[in-house]
Design an enzyme around this catalytic site. Structure first.
Site: not given
Ligand code: CMC
Length: 435
Positions: A311, A369
């Site tokens: 998240h 989710d």
């Molecule tokens: N599986 C594997 N690796 C992950 C995941 C995941 N689900 N999420 C983040 N990472 C890794 C990412 O590759 C990155 O690694 P590195 O630092 O080596 O590059 C690190 O963790 C940080 O990720 P980020 O993309 O910079 O983090 P963010 O805060 O921008 O992303 C997120 C948050 C929710 C978009 C992301 O965790 C994600 O894509 N999760 C899967 C989709 C999901 O479940 N979304 C629902 C969110 S909750 C509902 C809502 O409130 O809308």
């Protein structure tokens, strides 16, 4: 307290040998903010923050999240207490008006919402224009937008009474549209709202009743639905809420703004994640295949992610996920579901993610989710409806945030700037001279 009255300190931005000083505001809780609104005027510099990871876009009194501690408050009340003791319409009242209702305020609010649950009969003809295999989120985005074509008399945003009527209309009618989107997708007749049922039970009735037989809403499922609505009702300045605020900042009508929020919610990184999480569990299929998918999620050269994990704000267990996990088990027990292979995959995936170094180090906990998908599937909803249910719940949050923005005297049109890296000025070449 207005943030500006609480400005106690200043912060200095230094670039080269130049310094600029700006006020620092204290909220009631949470990080202080540095007000850089005058930065460009004074220095000619913009700040650069793609994804707004360090930017507070507004002042708000509605929802507070502490992502490190796993805290979520609606108007100061912990989500756990609201989900345990309250109901969804009480949460709506709280988000809209700032206080929990008294018994008479609650009865009045419930009555007013209930009296707006029907949609204009012509809406059912409007629905016939959608392809029968349209995604229900496409139908939702279109039909919420269309409300502004049916309810002109509540689109004047300068009139507080019209604002309130539009708000009640949307809280009342979005579930009706959602149920219609579902019925349309499976070819069944629309079911009219039943105003002697509560909000969640009425929604389940509109989704699952058919004209040919009686349908009795299961109270355990109605309570679970209500809790799912409470848990998703608001979540501070997330992508769809920021979309609603940005759309509203131009003076667009509230139905159009909520339709914009709905479109944004559909994305798999946001509200589409519950659908994506369940599709992922189905793709994994069995516990023995989990290591292969976990390996892919950890591979830097593979863009694959485990849906339902991680998240942007919560770097701890999402407090909503804990409640959702409990609700999920209640629903499965009520429905007698024990041997669902997807559930086995989900539980094992959760166990691995909570003990695997990669997920621990990156603070990737199961999010709401992850569990809501399993629960909604057990309740009989197809995956395409998951984000629709999120939209039903989030409608009140969008409206409360939109109202707060419209009523904020400091409100101005949202207009971010950019770091331009395109071509510098060059002369037009006539097409005959281009090679
Ligand atoms: N599986 C594997 N690796 C992950 C995941 C995941 N689900 N999420 C983040 N990472 C890794 C990412 O590759 C990155 O690694 P590195 O630092 O080596 O590059 C690190 O963790 C940080 O990720 P980020 O993309 O910079 O983090 P963010 O805060 O921008 O992303 C997120 C948050 C929710 C978009 C992301 O965790 C994600 O894509 N999760 C899967 C989709 C999901 O479940 N979304 C629902 C969110 S909750 C509902 C809502 O409130 O809308």
């Amino acid at each position: 307290m207005d943030a500006k009255t609480a400005a106690k300190a200043t912060g200095t931005i230094t670039v080269g040998n130049k310094n600029w000083e700006f006020p620092v505001y204290k909220g009631s809780i949470g990080p202080d903010v540095l007000d850089i609104a005058k930065l460009y005027g004074e220095s000619g510099l913009f700040t650069y923050d793609p994804g707004f990871t360090s930017t507070a876009s507004c002042e708000s009194k509605i929802t507070y999240i502490d992502g490190d501690e796993g805290v979520l408050l609606y108007r100061g009340y912990p989500i756990e207490q609201l989900a345990e003791h309250g109901d969804f319409l009480e949460t709506c009242y709280l988000l809209l008006y700032g206080e929990l209702p008294t018994p008479s305020q609650k009865a009045d609010f419930d009555y007013r919402v209930t009296r707006h649950t029907m949609v204009h009969e012509q809406m059912s003809r409007f629905f016939q224009g959608f392809r029968r295999d349209a995604h229900p989120m496409a139908v939702m985005t279109g039909s919420i937008g269309a409300l502004s074509a049916f309810y002109h008399d509540s689109t004047d945003i300068a009139d507080p009474t019209q604002r309130m009527i539009a708000s009640l209309r949307m809280i009342a009618k979005v579930p009706t549209l959602a149920a219609m989107a579902y019925k349309y997708s499976i070819g069944q007749p629309f079911v009219y709202p039943k105003n002697d049922l509560d909000y969640a039970a009425n929604f389940l009735h509109m989704c699952y009743a058919v004209p040919t037989e009686d349908y009795k809403v299961n109270p355990v499922l109605a309570r679970a639905m209500d809790r799912i609505f409470i848990l998703h009702a608001d979540h501070e300045q997330n992508a769809s809420t920021s979309t609603v605020r940005l759309a509203g900042s131009s003076g667009a009508n509230p139905f159009a703004c909520i339709a914009a929020g709905c479109a944004c919610l559909w994305g798999p990184a946001h509200g589409g994640a519950n659908e994506a999480a369940l599709n992922m569990l189905a793709e994994i299929g069995s516990v023995d295949r989990i290591p292969e998918f976990v390996k892919r999620a950890k591979d830097k050269n593979d863009s694959y992610r485990l849906m339902g994990f991680g998240h942007r704000v919560y770097k701890n267990y999402d407090p909503r996920a804990k409640i959702m996990q409990k609700t999920c088990h209640e629903v499965l027990a009520e429905l007698g579901i024990k041997d669902d292979p997807l559930l086995d995959v989900a539980m094992e995936l959760e166990r691995i993610a909570l003990s695997d170094e990669y997920f621990i180090e990156k603070k990737l906990y199961p999010n709401i989710d992850f569990y809501s998908g399993i629960t909604l599937k057990a309740m009989g909803f197809p995956t395409t409806m998951f984000t629709v249910l999120f939209a039903v719940a989030r409608t009140v949050g969008w409206i409360a945030q939109w109202k707060e923005m419209i009523e904020d005297p400091k409100q101005k049109i949202g207009r971010p700037r950019q770091l331009y890296t395109g071509a510098t000025p060059r002369d037009y070449t006539p097409i005959s001279r281009r090679k």
